[in-house]
Design a protein around this motif. Structure first.
Motif, PDB file in Angstrom:
ATOM      1  N   PHE A 200       0.799  -1.224   0.000  1.00  0.00           N
ATOM      2  CA  PHE A 200       0.000   0.000   0.000  1.00  0.00           C
ATOM      3  C   PHE A 200       0.836   1.281   0.000  1.00  0.00           C
ATOM      4  O   PHE A 200       0.346   2.325  -0.422  1.00  0.00           O
ATOM      5  N   GLY A 201       2.061   1.220   0.494  1.00  0.00           N
ATOM      6  CA  GLY A 201       2.928   2.394   0.456  1.00  0.00           C
ATOM      7  C   GLY A 201       2.563   3.442   1.479  1.00  0.00           C
ATOM      8  O   GLY A 201       3.368   3.800   2.341  1.00  0.00           O
ATOM      9  N   THR A 202       1.357   3.949   1.442  1.00  0.00           N
ATOM     10  CA  THR A 202       0.889   4.946   2.403  1.00  0.00           C
ATOM     11  C   THR A 202       0.272   4.230   3.604  1.00  0.00           C
ATOM     12  O   THR A 202      -0.683   3.459   3.445  1.00  0.00           O
ATOM     13  N   VAL A 203       0.831   4.491   4.780  1.00  0.00           N
ATOM     14  CA  VAL A 203       0.421   3.763   5.976  1.00  0.00           C
ATOM     15  C   VAL A 203       0.239   4.737   7.137  1.00  0.00           C
ATOM     16  O   VAL A 203       1.063   5.634   7.348  1.00  0.00           O
ATOM     17  N   VAL A 204      -0.840   4.567   7.879  1.00  0.00           N
ATOM     18  CA  VAL A 204      -1.067   5.310   9.118  1.00  0.00           C
ATOM     19  C   VAL A 204      -0.947   4.339  10.280  1.00  0.00           C
ATOM     20  O   VAL A 204      -0.724   3.138  10.088  1.00  0.00           O
ATOM     21  N   ALA A 205      -1.082   4.846  11.503  1.00  0.00           N
ATOM     22  CA  ALA A 205      -1.013   3.972  12.675  1.00  0.00           C
ATOM     23  C   ALA A 205      -2.166   2.974  12.662  1.00  0.00           C
ATOM     24  O   ALA A 205      -3.309   3.336  12.357  1.00  0.00           O
ATOM     25  N   ASP A 206      -1.854   1.742  12.964  1.00  0.00           N
ATOM     26  CA  ASP A 206      -2.852   0.682  13.093  1.00  0.00           C
ATOM     27  C   ASP A 206      -3.705   0.508  11.830  1.00  0.00           C
ATOM     28  O   ASP A 206      -4.932   0.584  11.886  1.00  0.00           O
ATOM     29  N   PRO A 207      -3.081   0.266  10.679  1.00  0.00           N
ATOM     30  CA  PRO A 207      -3.861   0.132   9.437  1.00  0.00           C
ATOM     31  C   PRO A 207      -4.658  -1.159   9.347  1.00  0.00           C
ATOM     32  O   PRO A 207      -5.607  -1.235   8.567  1.00  0.00           O
ATOM     33  N   ALA A 208      -4.277  -2.183  10.108  1.00  0.00           N
ATOM     34  CA  ALA A 208      -4.947  -3.482  10.010  1.00  0.00           C
ATOM     35  C   ALA A 208      -5.919  -3.704  11.166  1.00  0.00           C
ATOM     36  O   ALA A 208      -6.146  -4.839  11.586  1.00  0.00           O
ATOM     37  N   ARG A 209      -6.494  -2.641  11.678  1.00  0.00           N
ATOM     38  CA  ARG A 209      -7.452  -2.756  12.787  1.00  0.00           C
ATOM     39  C   ARG A 209      -8.610  -3.665  12.375  1.00  0.00           C
ATOM     40  O   ARG A 209      -9.203  -3.501  11.307  1.00  0.00           O
TER      41      ARG A 209
END
Length: 344
Positions: A250-259
């Motif tokens: 995905f390249g663009t990642v924020v905190a906790d993306p797999a919630r």
């Protein structure tokens, strides 16, 4: 006991074992059949569903979920569960992205760093469950929130952008060989190696013994605590690897993306025929379960069905799989008792 009776005993036991293998092999074949029907119906409604890009997207979307399902299946086989995998994926994806964005590091460093974080999380879970004897549900639910909180603390509302990442990592997540994505190749290799290990090595078969009956396994000399610890460590390693794959994909990642992915992973494992009570199932079935759930999601998008129905279908499949597991377990146990009486 006559000579004939003495010779019949092992044949009866072999037949019972073959019966169990047949039942759960049929479970995997039923998943393949369900996939075929789903793809056929969706393709009839939207011919572009099986386009080259459409198939590639399904493989890419399945790869991370299937990789987590392989690790989770090993834990569930031992009659435990790991609810922290989604949080570990998020923590690894963000921290690895932060490391790479700072410059001077390549793909190999990212893989080692991510796997090390995942292994540390798995080790903590394994130690608490196996040696401290804290229930797995409590431990992994606790570490889910701890890791999730740690990820948010490190992120501080920031995000990782694809432009900050090395091209080699992005290529890993979006390119492939002969049309097969690299991520799918990695997942298939891990699945094949894990399946072979579980079936061919004594320590792998020990995991099934632990899941079937921990006390009986302990009396038989199986190091139950070490096996459970190894299962959690393996799940953590694959969660770390999945975190790096998530970043690459995905390249663009924020905190906790797999919630919320922890429940999706458990659903894939159970739908794939790994009994939630332990001792039964294969990683091949778990991967097929992940592929089925991903394909359902893609099909619903193509058919323009509300996303709510994807969650509803996932829940329905989970309930159906647990019910089928219970019915099959009761029937197989009944048949085994009859064979035991006949040949005993």
């Amino acid at each position: 006991m006559t000579a004939v009776a003495a010779g019949e005993r092992p044949a009866g036991r072999r037949g019972a074992r073959a019966l169990v293998d047949l039942v759960f092999r049929a479970r995997e074949l039923s998943l393949v059949a369900a996939l075929a029907v789903l793809v056929a119906v969706t393709t009839a409604a939207s011919p572009n569903f099986l386009s080259a890009q459409g198939v590639k997207d399904i493989f890419l979307n399945t790869s991370i979920l299937a990789l987590l399902a392989v690790g989770q299946s090993v834990v569930v086989i031992t009659r435990n569960i790991d609810l922290s995998v989604g949080s570990v994926v998020g923590l690894v994806a963000f921290t690895t992205g932060r490391l790479l964005a700072d410059g001077g590091h390549g793909v190999l460093t990212a893989l080692v760093f991510g796997v090390a974080i995942g292994a540390a999380c798995g080790l903590v879970n394994g130690l608490l469950v196996s040696f401290c004897r804290v229930p797995a549900l409590v431990v992994t639910l606790g570490t889910l929130y701890v890791v999730q909180g740690l990820g948010h603390y490190i992120a501080h509302g920031r995000q990782i952008n694809a432009a900050d990442l090395p091209p080699g990592l992005l290529s890993l997540g979006n390119e492939g060989v002969l049309g097969v994505p690299y991520l799918a190749i990695v997942t298939l290799a891990v699945m094949a190696a894990t399946g072979y290990y579980l079936r061919s090595y004594p320590s792998g078969r020990d995991l099934y013994a632990v899941g079937s009956s921990p006390e009986a396994a302990r009396l038989a000399g199986v190091p139950v605590r070490r096996r459970v610890l190894a299962a959690y460590l393996f799940s953590g390693v694959l969660a770390g690897l999945a975190g790096v794959m998530w970043l690459a994909r995905f390249g663009t990642v924020v905190a906790d993306p797999a919630r919320g992915w922890e429940l999706l992973v458990v659903s894939a494992v159970v739908v794939g025929g790994v009994a939630i009570v332990g001792g039964v199932g294969t990683v091949y079935g778990a991967v097929l379960g992940a592929l089925l759930l991903t394909t359902i999601g893609s099909a619903l998008v193509v058919l323009k069905v509300n996303a709510f129905w994807q969650q509803a279908l996932t829940g329905a499949l989970l309930l159906l799989a647990i019910t089928v597991d219970r019915v099959l377990a009761v029937r197989v146990a009944r048949l085994l008792r009859r064979r035991s009486v006949r040949y005993g």
